[in-house]
Design an enzyme around this catalytic site. Structure first.
Site, PDB file in Angstrom:
ATOM      1  CE  LYS A 160      -2.211  -4.934  -8.725  1.00  0.00           C
ATOM      2  NZ  LYS A 160      -3.608  -5.416  -9.261  1.00  0.00           N
TER       3      LYS A 160
ATOM      4  CG  ASP B 178      -2.779  -8.698 -10.639  1.00  0.00           C
ATOM      5  OD1 ASP B 178      -2.495  -9.846 -10.603  1.00  0.00           O
ATOM      6  OD2 ASP B 178      -3.158  -7.902  -9.614  1.00  0.00           O
TER       7      ASP B 178
ATOM      8  CE  LYS C  30      -4.269 -11.696  -8.406  1.00  0.00           C
ATOM      9  NZ  LYS C  30      -4.723 -10.268  -8.758  1.00  0.00           N
TER      10      LYS C  30
ATOM     11  CG  ASP D 135      -7.750 -22.198 -18.466  1.00  0.00           C
ATOM     12  OD1 ASP D 135      -7.956 -23.787 -18.893  1.00  0.00           O
ATOM     13  OD2 ASP D 135      -8.587 -21.558 -18.732  1.00  0.00           O
TER      14      ASP D 135
ATOM     15  CB  THR E  39      -2.534  -9.988   0.480  1.00  0.00           C
ATOM     16  OG1 THR E  39      -3.176  -9.239  -0.870  1.00  0.00           O
ATOM     17  CG2 THR E  39      -1.088 -10.114   0.466  1.00  0.00           C
TER      18      THR E  39
ATOM     19  NE  ARG F  53      -8.444  -1.029  -1.657  1.00  0.00           N
ATOM     20  CZ  ARG F  53      -8.879  -2.290  -1.352  1.00  0.00           C
ATOM     21  NH1 ARG F  53      -9.929  -2.573  -1.105  1.00  0.00           N
ATOM     22  NH2 ARG F  53      -8.189  -3.522  -1.133  1.00  0.00           N
TER      23      ARG F  53
HETATM   24  O1  C5P Z   1      -5.965  -1.223  -2.996  1.00  0.00           O
HETATM   25  P1  C5P Z   1      -5.156  -2.265  -2.510  1.00  0.00           P
HETATM   26  O2  C5P Z   1      -3.656  -1.738  -2.166  1.00  0.00           O
HETATM   27  O3  C5P Z   1      -5.295  -3.239  -1.426  1.00  0.00           O
HETATM   28  O4  C5P Z   1      -4.617  -2.983  -3.947  1.00  0.00           O
HETATM   29  C1  C5P Z   1      -3.802  -4.157  -4.117  1.00  0.00           C
HETATM   30  C2  C5P Z   1      -3.837  -4.800  -5.319  1.00  0.00           C
HETATM   31  O5  C5P Z   1      -3.087  -5.795  -5.733  1.00  0.00           O
HETATM   32  C3  C5P Z   1      -5.126  -5.100  -5.958  1.00  0.00           C
HETATM   33  O6  C5P Z   1      -5.340  -4.736  -7.440  1.00  0.00           O
HETATM   34  C4  C5P Z   1      -5.337  -6.586  -5.966  1.00  0.00           C
HETATM   35  O7  C5P Z   1      -6.183  -7.257  -6.954  1.00  0.00           O
HETATM   36  C5  C5P Z   1      -4.035  -6.954  -6.028  1.00  0.00           C
HETATM   37  N1  C5P Z   1      -3.351  -8.301  -5.456  1.00  0.00           N
HETATM   38  C6  C5P Z   1      -3.941  -8.400  -4.196  1.00  0.00           C
HETATM   39  N2  C5P Z   1      -3.298  -9.637  -3.599  1.00  0.00           N
HETATM   40  C7  C5P Z   1      -2.645 -10.484  -4.374  1.00  0.00           C
HETATM   41  C8  C5P Z   1      -2.581 -10.362  -5.651  1.00  0.00           C
HETATM   42  C9  C5P Z   1      -2.881  -9.197  -6.020  1.00  0.00           C
HETATM   43  O8  C5P Z   1      -4.097  -7.663  -3.240  1.00  0.00           O
HETATM   44  N3  C5P Z   1      -2.125 -12.000  -3.744  1.00  0.00           N
END
Ligand code: C5P
Length: 227
Positions: A30, A59, A61, A64, A118, A208
Protein backbone atom coordinates in the site's frame (compact mmCIF):
# COMPACT_ATOMS: atom_id res chain seq x y z
CA UNK A 1 -7.73 -13.20 3.26
CA UNK A 2 -4.81 -11.27 1.79
CA UNK A 3 -2.11 -9.22 3.49
CA UNK A 4 -1.49 -5.64 2.35
CA UNK A 5 1.65 -4.05 3.80
CA UNK A 6 1.51 -0.27 4.31
CA UNK A 7 4.74 1.36 3.11
CA UNK A 8 4.51 4.47 5.30
CA UNK A 9 8.16 4.83 6.29
CA UNK A 10 10.22 7.99 6.57
CA UNK A 11 12.29 7.50 3.44
CA UNK A 12 11.86 5.96 0.02
CA UNK A 13 14.96 3.86 0.65
CA UNK A 14 13.40 2.31 3.74
CA UNK A 15 10.22 1.44 1.84
CA UNK A 16 12.16 -0.12 -1.03
CA UNK A 17 14.37 -2.07 1.38
CA UNK A 18 11.31 -3.48 3.09
CA UNK A 19 9.78 -4.41 -0.27
CA UNK A 20 13.04 -6.20 -1.19
CA UNK A 21 12.95 -8.17 2.06
CA UNK A 22 9.38 -9.21 1.33
CA UNK A 23 9.76 -9.97 -2.35
CA UNK A 24 9.21 -13.71 -2.01
CA UNK A 25 5.75 -13.24 -0.50
CA UNK A 26 2.42 -13.12 -2.28
CA UNK A 27 1.36 -9.78 -0.81
CA UNK A 28 -0.12 -6.41 -1.66
CA UNK A 29 1.77 -3.19 -0.98
CA UNK A 30 0.00 0.00 0.00
CA UNK A 31 1.37 3.35 -1.09
CA UNK A 32 -0.23 6.23 0.77
CA UNK A 33 0.12 10.00 0.99
CA UNK A 34 3.55 10.07 2.54
CA UNK A 35 5.32 8.03 -0.06
CA UNK A 36 3.29 9.22 -3.06
CA UNK A 37 3.85 12.89 -2.28
CA UNK A 38 7.53 12.42 -1.53
CA UNK A 39 8.49 9.79 -4.10
CA UNK A 40 5.98 10.53 -6.90
CA UNK A 41 4.54 7.77 -9.06
CA UNK A 42 8.05 6.53 -9.91
CA UNK A 43 7.84 4.51 -6.69
CA UNK A 44 5.13 2.33 -8.24
CA UNK A 45 7.40 1.13 -11.04
CA UNK A 46 10.30 0.70 -8.63
CA UNK A 47 8.19 -1.66 -6.53
CA UNK A 48 7.13 -3.64 -9.60
CA UNK A 49 10.82 -3.84 -10.56
CA UNK A 50 11.50 -5.61 -7.25
CA UNK A 51 8.75 -8.14 -7.92
CA UNK A 52 6.38 -7.71 -10.84
CA UNK A 53 3.82 -9.83 -9.02
CA UNK A 54 3.48 -7.36 -6.16
CA UNK A 55 -0.04 -5.95 -6.26
CA UNK A 56 -0.28 -2.25 -5.52
CA UNK A 57 -3.00 -0.43 -3.64
CA UNK A 58 -2.74 3.35 -4.08
CA UNK A 59 -4.32 4.80 -0.94
CA UNK A 60 -5.00 8.42 -1.90
CA UNK A 61 -8.62 8.56 -0.66
CA UNK A 62 -10.04 10.83 -3.36
CA UNK A 63 -12.67 13.31 -2.17
CA UNK A 64 -13.65 16.14 -4.51
CA UNK A 65 -16.34 17.11 -7.03
CA UNK A 66 -17.43 14.28 -9.37
CA UNK A 67 -15.60 15.44 -12.51
CA UNK A 68 -12.33 16.08 -10.66
CA UNK A 69 -12.53 12.66 -8.99
CA UNK A 70 -13.26 10.90 -12.28
CA UNK A 71 -10.34 12.69 -13.97
CA UNK A 72 -8.05 11.67 -11.12
CA UNK A 73 -9.37 8.09 -11.21
CA UNK A 74 -8.47 7.82 -14.91
CA UNK A 75 -5.00 9.19 -14.22
CA UNK A 76 -4.58 6.61 -11.44
CA UNK A 77 -5.76 3.82 -13.76
CA UNK A 78 -3.11 4.86 -16.28
CA UNK A 79 -0.41 4.27 -13.63
CA UNK A 80 -1.17 0.55 -13.70
CA UNK A 81 -2.02 0.16 -10.01
CA UNK A 82 -4.27 -2.71 -8.97
CA UNK A 83 -6.54 -0.90 -6.53
CA UNK A 84 -7.24 2.64 -5.29
CA UNK A 85 -9.80 4.33 -3.09
CA UNK A 86 -12.17 7.26 -2.74
CA UNK A 87 -14.13 8.56 0.25
CA UNK A 88 -17.74 7.29 0.36
CA UNK A 89 -18.65 10.68 1.87
CA UNK A 90 -17.89 12.23 -1.54
CA UNK A 91 -21.37 10.90 -2.41
CA UNK A 92 -23.07 8.56 -4.85
CA UNK A 93 -22.92 10.91 -7.83
CA UNK A 94 -19.16 11.26 -7.47
CA UNK A 95 -18.67 7.50 -7.04
CA UNK A 96 -20.95 6.71 -10.00
CA UNK A 97 -19.11 9.23 -12.17
CA UNK A 98 -15.79 7.60 -11.27
CA UNK A 99 -17.11 4.13 -12.16
CA UNK A 100 -18.69 5.29 -15.42
CA UNK A 101 -15.44 6.87 -16.54
CA UNK A 102 -13.38 3.81 -15.55
CA UNK A 103 -15.66 1.59 -17.68
CA UNK A 104 -14.05 3.15 -20.72
CA UNK A 105 -10.65 1.84 -19.63
CA UNK A 106 -9.31 -1.67 -20.28
CA UNK A 107 -8.58 -3.62 -17.06
CA UNK A 108 -9.39 -0.81 -14.62
CA UNK A 109 -8.13 -1.09 -11.03
CA UNK A 110 -10.42 -2.19 -8.21
CA UNK A 111 -12.08 0.77 -6.50
CA UNK A 112 -12.84 0.83 -2.78
CA UNK A 113 -14.59 3.51 -0.74
CA UNK A 114 -13.48 4.59 2.72
CA UNK A 115 -16.38 4.31 5.17
CA UNK A 116 -15.14 5.29 8.65
CA UNK A 117 -11.45 5.82 9.32
CA UNK A 118 -10.17 3.34 11.89
CA UNK A 119 -8.64 6.22 13.87
CA UNK A 120 -12.14 7.45 14.85
CA UNK A 121 -13.77 6.50 18.11
CA UNK A 122 -17.56 6.85 18.45
CA UNK A 123 -17.37 10.38 19.90
CA UNK A 124 -15.04 11.78 17.25
CA UNK A 125 -17.07 10.14 14.50
CA UNK A 126 -20.39 11.41 15.87
CA UNK A 127 -19.14 15.00 15.94
CA UNK A 128 -18.75 14.90 12.16
CA UNK A 129 -21.37 12.45 10.92
CA UNK A 130 -24.06 12.62 13.68
CA UNK A 131 -24.50 8.84 13.60
CA UNK A 132 -22.80 5.90 15.23
CA UNK A 133 -19.93 4.31 13.33
CA UNK A 134 -21.54 1.00 12.45
CA UNK A 135 -24.83 2.49 11.21
CA UNK A 136 -23.05 5.06 9.07
CA UNK A 137 -20.39 2.63 7.81
CA UNK A 138 -23.16 0.32 6.57
CA UNK A 139 -24.95 3.24 4.88
CA UNK A 140 -21.71 4.32 3.21
CA UNK A 141 -21.09 0.73 2.12
CA UNK A 142 -24.59 0.47 0.57
CA UNK A 143 -24.01 3.75 -1.29
CA UNK A 144 -20.70 2.41 -2.59
CA UNK A 145 -22.22 -0.92 -3.62
CA UNK A 146 -25.10 0.80 -5.41
CA UNK A 147 -22.60 3.06 -7.17
CA UNK A 148 -20.82 0.04 -8.64
CA UNK A 149 -17.66 0.06 -6.55
CA UNK A 150 -15.78 -3.16 -5.79
CA UNK A 151 -15.68 -2.79 -2.02
CA UNK A 152 -14.96 -0.65 1.01
CA UNK A 153 -12.32 0.22 3.54
CA UNK A 154 -13.76 -0.39 7.01
CA UNK A 155 -12.67 -1.56 10.44
CA UNK A 156 -12.74 -5.30 10.94
CA UNK A 157 -15.69 -4.80 13.29
CA UNK A 158 -17.99 -3.74 10.44
CA UNK A 159 -16.93 -6.19 7.73
CA UNK A 160 -19.51 -8.95 8.26
CA UNK A 161 -22.42 -6.55 8.68
CA UNK A 162 -21.37 -4.74 5.50
CA UNK A 163 -21.31 -7.99 3.52
CA UNK A 164 -24.72 -8.94 4.93
CA UNK A 165 -26.10 -5.58 3.80
CA UNK A 166 -24.48 -5.61 0.35
CA UNK A 167 -23.06 -8.83 -1.11
CA UNK A 168 -20.72 -11.49 0.24
CA UNK A 169 -18.35 -10.76 -2.66
CA UNK A 170 -18.27 -7.04 -1.93
CA UNK A 171 -14.64 -6.56 -0.85
CA UNK A 172 -13.77 -5.41 2.67
CA UNK A 173 -10.30 -4.11 3.45
CA UNK A 174 -9.45 -3.40 7.06
CA UNK A 175 -6.62 -1.25 8.39
CA UNK A 176 -6.01 -0.88 12.11
CA UNK A 177 -4.85 -4.48 12.31
CA UNK A 178 -2.57 -5.33 15.17
CA UNK A 179 -1.97 -8.94 14.10
CA UNK A 180 -1.20 -10.41 17.49
CA UNK A 181 -2.43 -7.61 19.78
CA UNK A 182 0.44 -5.09 19.37
CA UNK A 183 0.25 -1.36 20.38
CA UNK A 184 -2.68 0.64 19.04
CA UNK A 185 -0.67 3.81 18.20
CA UNK A 186 -3.15 6.44 16.88
CA UNK A 187 -5.70 3.84 15.79
CA UNK A 188 -8.84 3.51 17.90
CA UNK A 189 -10.65 0.50 16.48
CA UNK A 190 -7.89 -2.07 16.17
CA UNK A 191 -8.44 -5.76 15.58
CA UNK A 192 -6.40 -8.95 15.54
CA UNK A 193 -6.14 -11.38 12.64
CA UNK A 194 -8.47 -13.80 14.42
CA UNK A 195 -11.18 -11.17 14.60
CA UNK A 196 -10.61 -10.17 10.97
CA UNK A 197 -11.07 -13.81 9.97
CA UNK A 198 -14.30 -14.13 11.92
CA UNK A 199 -15.53 -10.93 10.30
CA UNK A 200 -14.76 -12.30 6.79
CA UNK A 201 -12.36 -9.46 5.98
CA UNK A 202 -10.85 -9.87 2.49
CA UNK A 203 -7.72 -7.74 2.95
CA UNK A 204 -5.93 -6.77 6.15
CA UNK A 205 -3.64 -3.73 6.07
CA UNK A 206 -0.67 -3.84 8.40
CA UNK A 207 1.86 -1.03 8.66
CA UNK A 208 3.67 -0.28 11.88
CA UNK A 209 3.43 -3.80 13.32
CA UNK A 210 5.58 -4.90 10.36
CA UNK A 211 7.88 -2.00 9.54
CA UNK A 212 8.68 -1.07 13.14
CA UNK A 213 9.71 -4.63 13.89
CA UNK A 214 13.39 -5.58 13.93
CA UNK A 215 12.49 -8.66 11.95
CA UNK A 216 9.76 -7.67 9.47
CA UNK A 217 10.16 -10.87 7.45
CA UNK A 218 9.41 -12.99 10.50
CA UNK A 219 6.30 -10.93 11.28
CA UNK A 220 5.07 -11.27 7.68
CA UNK A 221 5.80 -15.00 7.68
CA UNK A 222 3.85 -15.42 10.93
CA UNK A 223 0.94 -13.36 9.60
CA UNK A 224 0.78 -15.32 6.35
CA UNK A 225 0.81 -18.62 8.24
CA UNK A 226 -2.13 -17.44 10.33
CA UNK A 227 -4.28 -16.12 7.48
O1 C5P B 1 0.55 1.44 10.88
P1 C5P B 1 -0.89 0.98 10.69
O2 C5P B 1 -1.00 -0.53 10.55
O3 C5P B 1 -1.83 1.59 11.69
O4 C5P B 1 -1.26 1.58 9.26
C1 C5P B 1 -2.57 1.63 8.76
C2 C5P B 1 -2.52 2.21 7.38
O5 C5P B 1 -3.84 2.17 6.83
C3 C5P B 1 -2.07 3.66 7.28
O6 C5P B 1 -1.34 3.78 6.06
C4 C5P B 1 -3.34 4.47 7.21
O7 C5P B 1 -3.19 5.64 6.46
C5 C5P B 1 -4.26 3.50 6.47
N1 C5P B 1 -5.71 3.64 6.69
C6 C5P B 1 -6.28 3.59 7.95
N2 C5P B 1 -7.65 3.70 8.09
C7 C5P B 1 -8.42 3.83 7.01
C8 C5P B 1 -7.85 3.89 5.73
C9 C5P B 1 -6.47 3.77 5.61
O8 C5P B 1 -5.58 3.42 8.94
N3 C5P B 1 -9.74 3.85 7.14
Amino acid sequence: MKLCVALDMATKKQNLNLAKKLKEYDIWLKIGFRSYIRDTNIILQELKNINENFKIFLDLKLHDIPNTMADAACEIASLGVDMFNVHASSGKVAMQTVMQRLKQIKNPPLVLAVTALTSFDQKGFYEIYHEDIQTKAIKFAKDSYESGLDGVVCSAYESKAIKENTDKNFITLSPGIRPFGEDKDDQKRVATIDLAKKELVDFIVVGRAIYNSNEPQKVVQKIIESL
